[in-house]
Design an enzyme around this catalytic site. Sequence first.
Site, short mmCIF file in Angstrom:
data_model
loop_
_atom_site.label_atom_id
_atom_site.label_comp_id
_atom_site.label_asym_id
_atom_site.label_seq_id
_atom_site.Cartn_x
_atom_site.Cartn_y
_atom_site.Cartn_z
N ASP A 273 0.87 -1.16 0.00
CA ASP A 273 0.00 0.00 0.00
C ASP A 273 0.92 1.22 0.00
OD1 ASP A 273 -3.17 0.62 1.67
OD2 ASP A 273 -2.10 1.74 0.13
C1 GLC Z 1 -4.28 4.25 -0.14
C2 GLC Z 1 -5.19 3.09 0.05
C3 GLC Z 1 -5.19 2.14 -1.10
C4 GLC Z 1 -5.03 2.91 -2.41
C5 GLC Z 1 -3.67 3.54 -2.40
C6 GLC Z 1 -3.43 4.38 -3.66
O1 GLC Z 1 -3.70 4.71 1.00
O2 GLC Z 1 -5.09 2.39 1.28
O3 GLC Z 1 -6.42 1.42 -1.05
O4 GLC Z 1 -5.17 2.04 -3.52
O5 GLC Z 1 -3.44 4.33 -1.25
O6 GLC Z 1 -4.24 5.50 -3.67
#
Ligand code: GLC
Length: 753
Positions: A273
Amino acid sequence: MNNRFNKIINLCMIVILLLLAIPSRASAVERRPLPKLVNEASINEVIKGMTLDEKVRLVIGIGYPGPNGVAGATYAIPHLGIPSVILSDGPAGIRIGGNFTPDIPIKTSTAFPIPSLLSATWDVNQVKEVAKSFGKEAREYGVDVLLAPGVNIQRDPLGGRNFEYYSEDPFLAGTIATAFIKGVQSMGVGTSLKHFAVNNQETNRTTINVVISERALREIYLPAFEMAVKQAKPWTVMSSYNAVNGSFSTQNKYLLTDILRKEWGFDGVVMSDWWAVKNSFAALAFGNDLIMPGVYKGKLPMPDLIKDVYNNASAPTPDLIKAAIQNGTLSENTIDSCARNILKMIIKTPTFKGEYRNIDYSHKKALTQQTEEEGARINRKVASEGMVLLKNADNTLPFKGLNTIGVAGQNSVVDVTNGKLGIIIGGGGSSQVNVNPKNVVSLIRGLKNANYNVLNSRGKNKMIEGLSTSDAAYLAKRTDIGLVSIGRISTEGIDRLDMNMKSEEVQLIKDLSAAYHAKKKKLVVVLNIGAPIEVASWRDYADAILLAWQPGQEAGNAIADILSGKVNPSGKLPETFPVKYSDVPSYGNFPGDTNTNTVDYAEGIYVGYRYYDTKHIKPAYAFGHGLSYTNFTYDNLKLSSTKMRLNKSKSLTLSVDISNEGKVAGKEIVQLYIHHNNSKFERPYKELKGFEKISLQPGQTKTVTFPISKRSLSIYNEALKTWVSEPGLFKVLVGSSSQDIRQKSELRIVDNK
Ligand code: GLC
């Protein structure tokens, strides 16, 4: 002497000529063409042809925001034929630019319903159809991998991202996720199954340590991931921010390597993430191939949601990783393995295949009108399929012979197009879609589009607080039926503090109820929410209650389709609506102890209806509940056999006849639960093991069949570290909801001895 000298000279000349004739290694190397990424077979050569610098660059994203405001992208190595591929959110539509990147022009997309509504359809075909639209819009914007679906279990109704997830039940969540992934990937666009794993709250999400039993992990929090990985093969999996039993998911060898890859056979890319990696070396060594998103390149000051995650991350740099390889902290084989997984994903992408050669990536590019219209059509259709009719006393709905509707409630009175809080179409955070406001249909517009006259309190755009009893009498006198819309926003990054109604909302419902009932008229409540809300204190005052969720841009039209009877409601609850929060199994253990940064999943396997049914706690509205404008009967349950042999893997087949006894066509979601009568293990009273949504014309009967496998009757034995089925008597329970069982039977697993 001369002769001898001449001989030596001649010999030297011959040697020199021979040496000159042999191409030098360097020139041979120079002349050997550089390897190019052309297919999977070329990958090993390409990796051999990469410098260490190139390898360590490939395992880190190129930075946030990605090109043109997407969530991220991979690193390109053009001379080896390796393009940069585009990764973009999200689970409710394609998000490009906007909320976290205020300085980058947005690209508008279809705002589809929140994932909870998709799962409330319990209809894999509908979900696949919506997912294909995601894929189509991703292709128009040059997106290679969609960062969705999120399948984390809705452990607690206050979870901030529950709207973005599918269910409290892993079988439903896994089945819907599998359909979604297949739908998107059928369009040649990849997906990212997230957030692996046990990411069920937003409070301290980047540092919280989840303490959880192996059985709860295996039976509740992993099965949706397992089902999707095995049945849909997502191109990527996204590792989550939190730690599980003391090890951060992004560097959790047990999760990422032992379970995900070795046990389940996942062979795609694990990306972290965003800024979730705490230790780059551990992450790369234990199965996290790609560290996303790379450096922050956005406008300062950082948006809060980004600051919260960024500050708890380790800033991985290529030099650090290179030094670790050079000093032996990290083996080059590890980086080669990560690079191999990344390249295997890249060769699947439309970018690599040249299918995005003519894409206009500039902010001028918008969806084609045809795509926009198709997205809206599919949004409206699936939204009405996922809405749940919770109550319908005396067949209040659908509207019959009515033409003037009194509307009240903040979310119905104002229209989002005027920039104020109107209908809530989706949740906040990374799943938020940049919708074209002209495409948003508020509740009022939807009702007007359906040719109803709409009157709100004294015609003013009064907010909920302003509606007085005299307004209620005013409305009841001048309209045929009352309608109150109650809205709640949901967002990534924040858990809800409670699931209560505001006292003025309850008072409003009571006032309107009294006013309309005094005129022998009725009151309907529409819930425009992303997660369960308290209903027990007011539902008796409402004649009908429709859970509209946050249904995407076509909200008002979809709600009107249900209220008018154009669409017969068929959605069912994918999560329980408890009577009160203190009934909830995680009560007292959510969001955990912020001092020790630990959350104890003390309820173990007893999540949602597994808890309420076992502890005999009656919910306000049960898992699987949802009414229709017609009624269905269940008959003739049959089992292909009433016996299973303990060590034979043969599965049984259950069949049951479903009839539509009413006067209108409708869809029923038939649910199969199992119960073990006398297990020597702790087991929930019942568990969902099958479901199917069928359409029935009035008077029509269909037979629904379910396979019952040994695994579906098994439990995870912590001592044996595997799934085991135990002999004994099982009940099979078939019903219209977890609390509305219509047919039962028994089967026995017999020990062969
Ligand atoms: C975020 C989220 C994830 C998302 C990523 C990109 O913090 O937890 O679900 O796809 O960042 O935006």
